[in-house]
Structure formats: C-alpha cells, structure tokens
Write a protein that holds these residues in place. Structure first.
Motif, PDB file in Angstrom:
ATOM      1  N   HIS A  95      15.678  17.524  32.042  1.00 24.20           N
ATOM      2  CA  HIS A  95      15.752  18.978  31.933  1.00 24.20           C
ATOM      3  C   HIS A  95      15.011  19.465  30.681  1.00 24.20           C
ATOM      4  O   HIS A  95      14.308  20.485  30.717  1.00 24.20           O
ATOM      5  CB  HIS A  95      17.210  19.439  31.875  1.00 24.20           C
ATOM      6  N   ARG A  96      15.149  18.719  29.586  1.00 24.64           N
ATOM      7  CA  ARG A  96      14.441  19.101  28.367  1.00 24.64           C
ATOM      8  C   ARG A  96      12.929  19.037  28.589  1.00 24.64           C
ATOM      9  O   ARG A  96      12.181  19.919  28.142  1.00 24.64           O
ATOM     10  CB  ARG A  96      14.851  18.199  27.209  1.00 24.64           C
ATOM     11  N   SER A 274      20.084  34.747  39.152  1.00 21.77           N
ATOM     12  CA  SER A 274      19.560  33.444  38.785  1.00 21.77           C
ATOM     13  C   SER A 274      20.542  32.734  37.859  1.00 21.77           C
ATOM     14  O   SER A 274      21.219  33.366  37.051  1.00 21.77           O
ATOM     15  CB  SER A 274      18.206  33.608  38.079  1.00 21.77           C
ATOM     16  N   ARG A 275      20.585  31.411  37.967  1.00 21.29           N
ATOM     17  CA  ARG A 275      21.400  30.602  37.060  1.00 21.29           C
ATOM     18  C   ARG A 275      20.581  30.099  35.864  1.00 21.29           C
ATOM     19  O   ARG A 275      21.083  29.337  35.045  1.00 21.29           O
ATOM     20  CB  ARG A 275      21.973  29.393  37.810  1.00 21.29           C
ATOM     21  N   SER A 276      19.325  30.545  35.752  1.00 23.23           N
ATOM     22  CA  SER A 276      18.415  29.982  34.758  1.00 23.23           C
ATOM     23  C   SER A 276      18.717  30.408  33.331  1.00 23.23           C
ATOM     24  O   SER A 276      18.149  29.865  32.387  1.00 23.23           O
ATOM     25  CB  SER A 276      16.972  30.367  35.106  1.00 23.23           C
ATOM     26  N   TRP A 277      19.601  31.362  33.151  1.00 24.62           N
ATOM     27  CA  TRP A 277      19.940  31.853  31.809  1.00 24.62           C
ATOM     28  C   TRP A 277      21.172  31.160  31.261  1.00 24.62           C
ATOM     29  O   TRP A 277      21.167  30.635  30.142  1.00 24.62           O
ATOM     30  CB  TRP A 277      20.131  33.365  31.885  1.00 24.62           C
ATOM     31  N   THR A 278      22.252  31.113  32.055  1.00 24.36           N
ATOM     32  CA  THR A 278      23.513  30.573  31.528  1.00 24.36           C
ATOM     33  C   THR A 278      24.142  29.479  32.385  1.00 24.36           C
ATOM     34  O   THR A 278      25.119  28.868  31.968  1.00 24.36           O
ATOM     35  CB  THR A 278      24.567  31.686  31.402  1.00 24.36           C
ATOM     36  N   GLY A 279      23.617  29.250  33.578  1.00 22.73           N
ATOM     37  CA  GLY A 279      24.241  28.288  34.479  1.00 22.73           C
ATOM     38  C   GLY A 279      25.140  28.939  35.505  1.00 22.73           C
ATOM     39  O   GLY A 279      25.509  28.312  36.502  1.00 22.73           O
ATOM     40  N   GLU A 297       9.686  21.740  41.661  1.00 22.05           N
ATOM     41  CA  GLU A 297       9.613  20.910  40.459  1.00 22.05           C
ATOM     42  C   GLU A 297      10.851  21.019  39.582  1.00 22.05           C
ATOM     43  O   GLU A 297      11.084  20.184  38.715  1.00 22.05           O
ATOM     44  CB  GLU A 297       8.380  21.299  39.629  1.00 22.05           C
ATOM     45  N   SER A 298      11.658  22.034  39.829  1.00 17.74           N
ATOM     46  CA  SER A 298      12.821  22.267  38.978  1.00 17.74           C
ATOM     47  C   SER A 298      13.869  21.169  39.157  1.00 17.74           C
ATOM     48  O   SER A 298      14.175  20.761  40.282  1.00 17.74           O
ATOM     49  CB  SER A 298      13.458  23.618  39.322  1.00 17.74           C
ATOM     50  N   PRO A 299      14.454  20.707  38.052  1.00 16.57           N
ATOM     51  CA  PRO A 299      15.544  19.732  38.149  1.00 16.57           C
ATOM     52  C   PRO A 299      16.874  20.380  38.506  1.00 16.57           C
ATOM     53  O   PRO A 299      17.885  19.693  38.649  1.00 16.57           O
ATOM     54  CB  PRO A 299      15.587  19.130  36.743  1.00 16.57           C
ATOM     55  N   GLY A 300      16.857  21.712  38.641  1.00 14.34           N
ATOM     56  CA  GLY A 300      18.106  22.443  38.894  1.00 14.34           C
ATOM     57  C   GLY A 300      18.749  22.875  37.593  1.00 14.34           C
ATOM     58  O   GLY A 300      18.537  22.257  36.542  1.00 14.34           O
ATOM     59  N   THR A 301      19.511  23.939  37.649  1.00 17.17           N
ATOM     60  CA  THR A 301      20.166  24.434  36.441  1.00 17.17           C
ATOM     61  C   THR A 301      21.420  23.626  36.140  1.00 17.17           C
ATOM     62  O   THR A 301      21.982  22.961  37.008  1.00 17.17           O
ATOM     63  CB  THR A 301      20.526  25.916  36.583  1.00 17.17           C
ATOM     64  N   GLN A 307      23.389  25.110  30.258  1.00 15.29           N
ATOM     65  CA  GLN A 307      22.101  25.720  30.574  1.00 15.29           C
ATOM     66  C   GLN A 307      21.580  26.563  29.417  1.00 15.29           C
ATOM     67  O   GLN A 307      20.413  26.450  29.034  1.00 15.29           O
ATOM     68  CB  GLN A 307      22.209  26.572  31.844  1.00 15.29           C
ATOM     69  N   PHE A 308      22.437  27.390  28.827  1.00 13.41           N
ATOM     70  CA  PHE A 308      21.957  28.197  27.707  1.00 13.41           C
ATOM     71  C   PHE A 308      21.623  27.319  26.512  1.00 13.41           C
ATOM     72  O   PHE A 308      20.660  27.592  25.783  1.00 13.41           O
ATOM     73  CB  PHE A 308      22.974  29.265  27.313  1.00 13.41           C
TER      74      PHE A 308
END
Length: 368
Positions: A95-96, A274-279, A297-301, A307-308
């Motif tokens: 994820h990093r 979207s979950r991309s900010w906090t999960g 390509e995303s590994p998922g949130t 996530q944050f």
C-alpha cells in the motif's frame, strides 16, 4: 422561526453550520444560527486555542464542537501509548508503494526536510478523541456532536453533567435509534448527498424515516444549500438543518485555495463516495486520486484509521505542490450551486429569506 432546537439552544434560526474554520463558526452563531467547530484536525492544545478564540468572538452566542468517535475501528483494544506504533506496523508495504508510485506519476515532490511532522492519526479513535472532548467541555459550548455513529454513553453522560446537549449523525433509522438509546438529544439525519462520511440513503427518503423512528428533534442534513431545500427538510419533519459544504467557499473559510477553486467550478456530479480518505465511505471531490483507488492497480483501501495514516503525508504533499488532479477534499453534492463567494452572514440570512419565500409559495398553492 421556532422549533424544539431553537428553544433548546436559544438561537434565532435552526441552522447548524459544521466547519473546521473558527471564523465561520463564530460568524454563523453571531448571525443567529449555531456554528459547530470540527475538532478532528486539532491537537488538544490547538483545540484549546481555537475554542478560546471563539469564546472571545462569538458575542456570547451558543456554539458547538464536533468530534469523531467511531463505534468500530482498527486498534480499538490497543493501549493509548502504543496505538500509533502498532497501527503503523499494520500498514502493508504494498500500500505504501502504491501511494508513492501514484505521487511519482504526477510529479508530486517529497516534503522538505524541515517540514513539520504532520498528524497521522488525528481524532479517528476513542483514545485520540477523548482529550478533545475534555478540552471542549472546559469551554461554554452548547452542543457536543459525534460525526460517526453513536457516542459512548459515558461521554454523553459527561456532556450532560456539564449542561451540554449531545447530537450525533445517522444515515439509517437503525443508527438513529442506537443514538437515542445512549441518550443523545438531537439526531442529525444525513443523506448520501452530504460531504464527508455518509451513508447510501438519500435525504428525501431518510428524513421522514428517522423522524418517525425517534422522539428527539431531528436535523436534516445532506444537500441543504438554500432556503428551498431547508423548507423541504422541515416539511419532511425535521426541526432544523445541519449544513457543511455550504460554508467551504464563504469569505471567512480557510479552505485551501486549490480546493476552493475546484469547489466553485464543480457541478453536483463532481463528487463520489470513496474510502480513499479514511477507510470508511466519505463523499469527496472526484478526481484522479479517487479514481486511482478504484482502479485495477489499487491494492484496495485499508480500514479506519489505517487508511488516513497511510495517505496523510501524501495529502500534505499534494496540497503543498498544488497538483490539482490529485487534490481531493470532503464535499457534498451541494457544491453544484456554491459557485460564488459570499460572506457567512449573507449566507445565513439568504437561507432564512429563501425559506420564507418557499413557505409563501406553498401558502399560495393551498390558499382559497
């Protein structure tokens, strides 16, 4: 205008304004509504400074504080002193790498060596939100709100012991009932149109369901940006409105300039949950950042608060580099009509005037 909430708080208008900007909070309260300061981004020491400033600039009018005490999150059973370290160790390297590659693709430079360390956790947990509650209750606040689920019962009791009313946001009737069970005084029924954390039910459908489910006052939230929408919420049984995105572009707002420009230009189709900010699902400005997290390509949130913690430095880097295609921000669908900059006072009075005009229109339709 008189409802149970205007009587409860001694305010002229049942207009509640959530903002992370102290200037907006104070201006709304001075105009006859109730400003509510979002405490999430502040350390306890910073929150003390913000609330002291509001105390000095609100002219004795009531205001509130909003915290985030989620009912469930990763690390809930960790000791406070080891919370950050253990949570950091739970973030996968894949994820990093995904975040770093996304930033590199768009030419986002690293932070300078002298940059402040930033805040990787904020008030996303019980352990980090409780110190914010303690600070808030040392000030003459009228309302303590929880933005994500029912607040802990002991926090509700503590607020009541200080003479402070408690509100909590709900996205389903079931959530509203849980909040009433722990003793909240006001339920904010928030439709999916709202910015930030929000559910899947639209405001028009949700409000009457929540009003019918609970016996405490209900505030309508989600897509409330003018007096006609306020009147619609009240017609559905709400006794006031809770607003947020409406204040992102007022003169007093400290919204980052890049985000403010995008909000002023946006349509109501330019947001996405979207979950991309906090999960957890939150409505944000839609762009290449939110799309990247939905790509193959995303590994998922990751779950909250991981996530944050993963993206906090990335968001700071994006903001400082002015890379517009990656700059996201919590915003509701109402941004489609927030296309000009006005003073906070003018927005409050505009809501009231438009509300009155909407009622007059209805009276003409039903008159003899």
């Amino acid at each position: 205008m008189r409802t149970r909430v205007t009587d409860m708080f001694g305010i002229e208008f049942p207009i509640f304004a959530f903002s992370h900007c102290r200037d907006v909070v104070a201006a709304v309260s001075r105009a006859g509504g109730m400003g509510v300061l979002g405490a999430l981004y502040f350390t306890p020491e910073e929150l003390e400074t913000e609330l002291k400033w509001i105390d000095d600039h609100v002219d004795g009018r009531p205001y509130g504080v909003d915290v985030v005490m989620p009912a469930s999150y990763e690390g809930a059973d960790f000791a406070p002193e080891e919370l950050v370290g253990r949570l950091q160790s739970m973030i996968p390297e894949g994820h990093r790498s995904f975040v770093e590659n996304l930033l590199a693709k768009h030419g986002v430079p690293p932070l300078s060596s002298d940059a402040d360390p930033g805040k990787v956790l904020l008030g996303w947990t019980d352990a980090t939100a409780r110190p914010q509650v303690e600070v808030a209750l040392r000030h003459p606040i009228a309302l303590l709100a929880n933005a994500l689920g029912p607040p802990p019962a002991d926090v509700v009791d503590l607020a009541h012991a200080h003479g402070v009313k408690v509100a909590a946001l709900a996205s389903t009737p079931r959530h509203a009932l849980k909040q009433v069970e722990v003793g909240v005084d006001v339920v904010v029924a928030q439709g999916t149109e709202a910015g930030g954390h929000t559910g899947e039910i639209s405001t028009m459908v949700l409000i009457p369901q929540v009003v019918d489910a609970v016996d405490v006052p209900v505030l309508a939230a989600g897509g409330i940006g003018n007096g006609r929408q306020m009147a619609a919420g009240m017609a559905l049984g709400a006794e006031g409105v809770w607003t947020g995105s409406l204040w992102l572009t007022v003169e007093e707002a400290d919204t980052p300039e890049m985000a403010k420009r995008r909000i002023l230009e946006a349509t109501s189709r330019d947001t996405v949950r979207s979950r991309s900010w906090t999960g957890k699902p939150a409505r944000l400005l839609k762009n290449e950042w939110t799309e990247a997290w939905e790509s193959e390509e995303s590994p998922g949130t990751l779950p909250m608060p991981l996530q944050f913690m993963l993206v906090s430095d990335a968001l700071r880097r994006i903001g400082r580099s002015d890379v517009a295609e990656l700059a996201t921000f919590p915003a509701g669908q109402i941004i489609g009509i927030t296309n000009q900059v006005r003073s906070t006072k003018d927005v409050v009075f505009g809501l009231v005037e438009e509300y009155g005009e909407a009622l007059e229109r209805l009276e003409r339709l039903t008159g003899d």
